[in-house]
Motif scaffolding. Structure first.
Motif, short mmCIF file in Angstrom:
data_model
loop_
_atom_site.label_atom_id
_atom_site.label_comp_id
_atom_site.label_asym_id
_atom_site.label_seq_id
_atom_site.Cartn_x
_atom_site.Cartn_y
_atom_site.Cartn_z
N ALA A 19 0.81 -1.23 0.00
CA ALA A 19 0.00 0.00 0.00
C ALA A 19 0.84 1.27 0.00
O ALA A 19 0.30 2.37 -0.14
N THR A 20 2.15 1.13 0.15
CA THR A 20 3.03 2.30 0.20
C THR A 20 3.21 2.88 -1.20
O THR A 20 3.66 2.17 -2.11
N PRO A 21 2.88 4.16 -1.41
CA PRO A 21 3.05 4.76 -2.73
C PRO A 21 4.53 4.80 -3.13
O PRO A 21 5.39 5.07 -2.30
N ALA A 22 4.78 4.55 -4.40
CA ALA A 22 6.16 4.53 -4.90
C ALA A 22 6.68 5.93 -5.19
O ALA A 22 7.89 6.13 -5.30
N ALA A 28 10.97 5.87 -8.73
CA ALA A 28 9.66 5.32 -8.40
C ALA A 28 9.50 3.87 -8.84
O ALA A 28 9.00 3.03 -8.09
N GLU A 29 9.95 3.57 -10.05
CA GLU A 29 9.80 2.20 -10.56
C GLU A 29 10.63 1.22 -9.73
O GLU A 29 10.16 0.15 -9.35
N ALA A 30 11.86 1.59 -9.42
CA ALA A 30 12.71 0.73 -8.58
C ALA A 30 12.14 0.60 -7.17
O ALA A 30 12.17 -0.49 -6.57
N ARG A 31 11.57 1.68 -6.65
CA ARG A 31 10.97 1.65 -5.31
C ARG A 31 9.75 0.72 -5.30
O ARG A 31 9.54 -0.04 -4.37
N ARG A 32 8.93 0.78 -6.36
CA ARG A 32 7.75 -0.09 -6.48
C ARG A 32 8.18 -1.55 -6.53
O ARG A 32 7.64 -2.40 -5.82
N PRO A 126 -1.27 -9.06 -18.05
CA PRO A 126 -1.30 -9.82 -16.80
C PRO A 126 -1.21 -8.88 -15.60
O PRO A 126 -0.66 -7.79 -15.69
N ALA A 127 -1.75 -9.34 -14.49
CA ALA A 127 -1.70 -8.53 -13.27
C ALA A 127 -0.26 -8.36 -12.83
O ALA A 127 0.55 -9.27 -12.97
N GLY A 128 0.05 -7.18 -12.32
CA GLY A 128 1.38 -6.94 -11.79
C GLY A 128 1.57 -7.71 -10.50
O GLY A 128 0.60 -8.19 -9.88
N LEU A 129 2.81 -7.82 -10.06
CA LEU A 129 3.13 -8.56 -8.85
C LEU A 129 2.38 -8.00 -7.64
O LEU A 129 1.81 -8.76 -6.85
N GLY A 130 2.34 -6.69 -7.51
CA GLY A 130 1.66 -6.08 -6.36
C GLY A 130 0.18 -6.43 -6.32
O GLY A 130 -0.36 -6.79 -5.27
N ASP A 131 -0.49 -6.32 -7.47
CA ASP A 131 -1.91 -6.64 -7.53
C ASP A 131 -2.17 -8.12 -7.27
O ASP A 131 -3.08 -8.49 -6.54
#
Length: 154
Positions: A19-22, A28-32, A126-131
């Motif tokens: 739930a933490t915003p990137a 941002a992409e690396a943080r996500r 496809p769904a991303g890893l987070g989802d």
């Protein structure tokens, strides 16, 4: 801390990471990706904590998920139930195991988003890893309640 409390804590922490915003800077992409893989690693710890929790009565020497959910794992009702679930394509546990295997591979589990421009919604991919991990965690919580109930009968 009890095994049940530890399992709950790890699941909660994994959800917090997801739930933490990137952010929106150049990292941002690396943080996500880091948050997703961190949440996946916490989920792996939660899976092992759950296995410890529901097999407490059997006093097993170890609780590694690969061993307990593998074909040579102990013959305990809760483990049998989880093995069957892991064998069902598309189940939360089958998807989680596949992502855990990827996490331990050289490529890792998180992926960069495709070349879609920021702000556009990709449809049909496809769904991303987070989802996917968030979905797995939600489905796992329902299964955990049932496993805990049968385990407490012992």
């Amino acid at each position: 801390m009890s095994p049940r409390s530890r399992t709950n804590q790890l699941l909660y922490q994994a959800q917090l990471l997801l739930a933490t915003p990137a952010g929106d800077d150049e990292h941002a992409e690396a943080r996500r990706m880091a948050a997703e893989e961190g949440a996946l690693a916490l989920t792996e710890l939660a899976l092992e904590s759950l296995l410890r929790e529901v097999t407490e009565h059997a006093r097993l020497p170890g609780h590694a998920w690969r061993e307990l959910l593998g074909p040579e794992g102990a013959e305990i009702a809760e483990l049998h139930r989880l093995r069957e679930l892991a064998a069902q394509p598309g189940s939360w546990l089958a998807r989680l195991v596949a992502r855990l295997e990827a996490l331990h591979s050289d490529d890792g589990a998180a992926r960069r988003r495709s070349g879609a421009a920021a702000g556009l919604i990709a449809v049909g991919g496809p769904a991303g890893l987070g989802d996917e991990l968030a979905d797995c965690l939600a489905e796992a919580k329902a299964e955990i309640a049932a496993l805990r109930e049968t385990s407490q009968e012992w």
